[in-house]
Design an enzyme around this catalytic site. Structure first.
Site, short mmCIF file in Angstrom:
data_model
loop_
_atom_site.label_atom_id
_atom_site.label_comp_id
_atom_site.label_asym_id
_atom_site.label_seq_id
_atom_site.Cartn_x
_atom_site.Cartn_y
_atom_site.Cartn_z
N LYS B 89 7.63 3.44 -4.28
CA LYS B 89 7.44 2.45 -3.21
C LYS B 89 7.35 1.06 -3.85
CE LYS B 89 4.39 1.64 0.80
NZ LYS B 89 3.14 2.09 1.48
N SER B 164 3.54 2.53 6.48
CA SER B 164 4.41 1.56 5.85
C SER B 164 5.41 2.16 4.87
CB SER B 164 3.55 0.53 5.10
OG SER B 164 2.87 1.16 4.02
N SER B 188 -0.15 5.48 5.63
CA SER B 188 1.20 5.07 5.22
C SER B 188 1.97 6.08 4.39
CB SER B 188 1.13 3.75 4.44
OG SER B 188 0.83 2.70 5.32
#
Lengths: 519, 529
Positions: B89, B164, B188
């Site tokens: 990420k 997210s 997330s």
């Protein structure tokens, strides 16, 4: 738009007049840079004077993702400072974030402590010189300590341009080497009751704190390098001798970064005079920070500071609470040095100084340096003579410390030794000291270079003695007649003839030998 | 000598589990270079539409792969996942590789250091394929708040992949990576896993180092694995977990035995609690149905299932949306254009002050959602409001932690749906932040209390989209949720047949992407014509 470095002098009231009508209330905030090898929250070095931005890492630069880790050595120093200041030590406390934007603060928050300081509720007894010149014993004044807490220093901004301040600068440079250096902020409770001695108390407090921190070995305490910085808060309230403590405090100002002991005293004194003038004029004191100007001895307005300044403090979530165990704290208590006042009494006894002599030594801020000088081999009397004599005069005249002139304890011990051995007489030793002050080298080097050495050859001295006696037969007769003190005039002549390079004591011996009444 | 594979064979490789890839690498049946190439090929084809990766590091990944292959050929003993590629990420700093946190503010920022989690991937010798898309500074539940465009859900390109960490989950679901790193502040990792039919774990707070992971809310953020199976997630968890002296909040204890737990099939004697506050009203009916079936499976596996109440969970969402913005407002203060990141000179100002540059840069560099939360947090921390907002929220947090403690006295593991709905359409909730926030209702309590949570696929809803269930365990007992997750996964796999993966039932993403590209380009043609 731009302000000059000195600003416009404000109207002031005469000090004696001011303190006759107003009661000063002080609050002193001292920031101490700890002399830990690494920063508060990362492993960067803390060496003073390194090239800009060479002692930085993701943590102290506040790079995205970086996290702090508490320096345990700094916590230890904080606890020792707290103990030495007779504080209570928190058994559990947290760091907090103080949020505000400034370019020299990498994260735009300072990791500090807020309502949970590591040390709180202490005091420091400080000695101020006895009133008058008659050698009254020092007066002890107790300064209550509100708290001592841990935090990190910011970077250092240099504003380039005519103003020297951020406003009106052409551009600014920031050195983050200082960002993250461990600081302990020591805050007093309001200091009341000092009256006209408030400026002296302020100076004595910072001086005593400096001595204490030096004795603890936790900081370089070099005010000129910023490792000890004082902010002096001051307010005045009307004098009411019947019930002074019930009179509410006036509006305060905070004079920032006063960086010598003498300046602390002067700045407080100046603000007392200025506040008094403002109040006399029926105006309100503006709550603000003030800048101290060493050169002109005045303060000028900084930024307004309201009690409502909102730093949006909240507990630092990236750090775990600090919880010093009682056992550890007691272990640290055992490492505390002798309290400075007690130590001074011991040293006075060891050195055989009178109360008056010791007072001069304390006033000159020379206790530590004399101790070092004696340790380097000087006699206590000799060490005191040099440090409280010429060096203290000079320090006082220039508003500096006796240790600021490049003369070290080793130098003074060497000089004292040369006098003791009879190599130098007093006036020669003074000349040697001048040379050392001028940077000409060690006392031995200066004496050699300047050809200063007492004449040990009695034949030259004897000739001079004989010549002096011959030149002043009437004086010689007085001496022969038993007026020994008249020999002084002859000694003077001998010394003059010898161009000062003779041992006056030996000259006296020779004169008395020759003029002794026949048996 | 470059080893080549046919495209079809490459496709096959990307469908292997990470565990199978590791086994074949160890057995010498496969090289890491082949694996990396297979993924890079697929990324090249699908990512332009999916937008799961913001940046692909083909060179870096291939270099690592070749080193691993050479080391293996030389007989070197290698870590279990050596040579298995991974995606990261874009919130974790990668030395020398742009790291943006999905923000314009950091669009060109190259970190000079690796996050601890990245360092551990490198030490495990896993080729890093690239950096995955995310909501800006991890603020969002849809990846729509990325400054670099939304990621599309491989199940339905018009839908969000969650957030997210939608990039990481979409990459794993679309076989653009077998494993990915995510971060979970309020769900997330888990919510994107649920809406993409993948597995995602949020370890116990402090279980994985946060050092070098760009902070959203320090007391809530936790790093964790994204994968297609519980075992794969456990494998990655064990690589990245463990104490890190650079993170003061890191737990100084060994990683819980999650891999061993992932072998569990029999749940006899295990007590599972259904959180009554996290079911029923507000949950899409077929999400609830898949959840109920999953609970039935756990009973059949021998678990004793009871209902437990966590009465303060109803206050979790408001408490979360005070604590998170408060911490975020402070964490994001450093983006001031002084030292790094975007710098914008205010228009019409001849010689701007530092403050003016800061303001202009923050205005241009941050998106609306970020600004919204900075303003909320700044307000909540302000003098006079602190006690009423931040202070109260912290009290709620304590009460939620106590609810968990009380629940875990009765049961070993808690269970709930991971998200109240399946993936919503891109743009559906763009104008309604509260609706977006409510999507995290079931995942937020774990972050507030610091307990671990795992989302595993529970099947498909009537809309053809995947549903996830969430397992929650006591702090530092992460292995429990892996055990239950693995047992559930095995039973559902047996029921579903095939490879046992819910992804088998997803539409062919290549076909979707081709169709999408055709429609998009014909739409372009119409516009230009």
């Amino acid at each position: 738009m731009t302000t000059t470095s000195t600003g416009t002098p404000a109207r002031v009231v005469d000090f004696d007049d001011a303190v006759a009508r107003f009661d000063p209330v002080m609050g002193l905030e001292v920031h101490v840079e700890l002399s830990t090898a690494t920063k508060m929250f990362c492993g960067c070095a803390t060496t003073f004077g390194a090239d800009p931005n060479t002692q930085v890492c993701p943590v102290c630069l506040g790079l995205p993702g970086a996290l702090p880790v508490v320096n345990e050595g700094a916590v230890e120093s904080a606890v020792r400072i707290g103990l030495a200041l007779n504080c209570r030590i928190a058994d559990w406390c947290r760091f907090a974030r103080k949020n505000y934007f400034y370019p020299d603060m990498p994260k735009n928050f300072q990791t500090s402590q807020y309502d949970e300081p590591i040390a709180f509720d202490g005091y420091l007894d400080v000695e101020i010189p006895g009133a008058g010149d008659s050698g009254e014993p020092p007066e002890v004044f107790r300064v209550e300590i509100e708290r001592a807490h841990m935090e990190e220093d910011t970077g250092k901004s240099t504003h380039v341009g005519t103003s020297g301040r951020i406003h009106g600068a052409d551009y600014s440079l920031v050195d983050y080497n200082r960002a993250g250096i461990p600081l302990i902020e020591i805050v007093t409770k309001p200091i009341t009751g000092a009256g006209e001695r408030a400026p002296e108390v302020a100076r004595a407090y910072v001086g005593a704190l400096r001595d204490l921190l030096r004795a603890l070995g936790v900081s370089d305490v070099r005010m000129e390098q910023g490792s000890l910085r004082c902010d002096a808060n001051l307010s005045l309230r009307p004098r009411d001798d019947a019930a002074q403590q019930s009179v509410p405090f006036g509006t305060r100002t905070e004079t920032k970064n006063v960086n010598s002991l003498r300046s602390v005293e002067r700045a407080v004194r100046y603000e007392i005079c200025r506040h008094a003038a403002v109040l006399d004029a029926g105006q309100a004191v503006v709550q603000e920070t003030r800048h101290w100007h060493e050169d002109t001895g005045i303060t000028t307005a900084g930024r307004p500071k309201s009690d409502a300044d909102d730093y949006r403090y909240f507990p630092e979530p990236d750090l775990v609470p600090v919880s010093p165990s009682a056992e550890w704290v007691e272990g640290l208590r055992a490492t505390l040095p002798e309290p400075p006042a007690q130590r001074r009494r011991r040293l006075q006894q060891d050195w055989g100084y009178s109360d008056l002599e010791m007072r001069d030594v304390v006033n000159a801020g020379a206790v530590e340096v004399i101790e070092d000088t004696v340790a380097a081999g000087a006699t206590p009397a000799g060490a005191r003579k040099w440090w409280t004599g010429e060096l203290a005069r000079r320090a006082n005249a220039e508003g500096r410390e006796v240790t600021d002139f490049g003369v070290t304890p080793a130098h003074v011990a060497e000089l004292d030794g040369m006098v003791g051995e009879g190599r130098l007489n007093d006036s020669m030793a003074r000349q040697v000291l001048e040379g050392v002050l001028a940077g000409e080298g060690t006392p031995t080097e200066v004496a050699d270079a300047r050809g200063l050495r007492m004449v040990r050859d009695d034949s030259a001295l004897e000739e001079a003695v004989d010549a002096a006696i011959a030149a002043s037969p009437d004086v010689a007769d007085k001496v022969r007649g038993g007026k020994v003190q008249a020999a002084g005039a002859l000694i003077g002549q001998v010394m003059k003839q010898m161009k000062g390079q003779a041992d006056a004591a030996r000259a006296r011996e020779l004169i008395l030998e020759r003029l002794s009444p026949p048996e | 000598m470059t080893e080549t594979t046919t495209p079809a064979a490459g496709e096959e490789l990307t469908r292997l589990t990470a565990a199978a890839m590791a086994d074949r690498l160890t057995a010498g049946e496969l090289t890491s270079e082949q694996l990396v190439h297979a993924h890079l090929d697929r990324i090249e084809r699908l990512n332009p539409v999916l937008n799961a990766y913001l940046r692909v590091d083909a060179e870096g990944a291939l270099a690592t792969a070749r080193e691993v292959d050479a080391a293996r050929a030389g007989g070197e003993q290698l870590p279990r996942l050596a040579g298995v590629p991974v995606a990261v990420k874009d919130i974790a700093c990668t030395e020398g590789l742009v790291t943006t946190a999905g923000s314009r503010m950091l669009a060109a920022w190259v970190p000079p250091y690796d996050a601890t989690v990245v360092r551990r991937l490198r030490e495990a010798r896993m080729p890093i394929l690239g950096k995955t898309n995310m909501d800006e500074f991890a603020m969002g539940s849809s990846t729509e708040h990325s400054a670099f465009g939304p990621t599309r859900n491989p199940w339905d390109l018009d839908r969000i992949p969650g957030g997210s960490g939608g990039g990481s989950s979409a990459a794993v679901a679309a076989y653009l990576a077998p494993l990915a790193i995510g971060s979970d502040t309020g769900g997330s990792i888990r919510q994107p896993a649920a809406v993409t039919g993948t597995v995602g774990a949020k370890p116990t707070y402090g279980g994985v180092s946060r050092y070098g992971v760009i902070a959203l809310a320090s007391s809530l953020d936790q790093i964790g694995p994204c994968a297609r199976t519980v075992t794969d997630a456990a494998l990655l968890h064990e690589v990245i977990g463990g104490h890190d002296p650079m993170d003061s909040t890191s737990i100084d204890a060994p990683v819980p035995p999650v891999l061993e737990a992932a072998g569990t099939r029999d749940l006899t004697g295990l007590r599972v609690g259904i959180v009554s506050e996290l079911t029923g009203e507000g949950y899409q009916p077929d999400v609830q149905a898949r959840f109920d079936e999953a609970v039935a499976q756990l009973r059949e596996a021998g678990a004793e299932v009871v209902e437990v109440s966590c009465p303060h969970f109803r206050y979790a969402l408001p408490a979360y949306y005070l604590i998170l913005p408060s911490e975020a407002s402070s964490n994001l203060a450093r983006y001031d254009a002084m030292r790094y990141g975007l710098r914008v000179h205010p228009e019409g100002v001849d010689r701007p002050s530092a403050e003016q540059v800061m303001a202009a840069s923050r205005d241009a560099g941050f998106g609306d959602e970020v600004k919204r939360r900075i303003i909320l947090g700044t307000y909540a921390l302000s003098a006079g409001y602190y006690e009423a907002y931040y202070g109260q929220a912290q009290k709620v947090r304590t009460l939620i932690a106590r609810d968990f403690e009380a629940a875990f006295e009765q049961v070993d593991v808690l269970i709930s749906p991971t998200a109240p709905t399946t993936a919503f359409r891109i743009g559906d909730k763009a104008e309604d932040p509260m609706a977006m926030y409510r999507n995290d209702i079931a995942t937020i309590p774990a972050n507030l209390a610091g307990v671990p949570g795992l989302s595993v696929p529970a099947g498909i809803a009537g809309d053809g989209l995947p549903v996830g269930v969430q397992l929650l365990a006591p702090a530092t007992s992460d292995e429990r949720m892996y055990a239950v997750g693995a047992a559930l996964e095995a039973r559902l796999a047996a029921q579903w047949g095939g490879s046992g993966s819910v992804l088998d039932r997803a539409p062919d993403v290549s076909a979707l992407v081709d169709a999408f590209a055709t429609t998009a380009s014909s739409a372009d043609r119409e516009v230009t014509a």
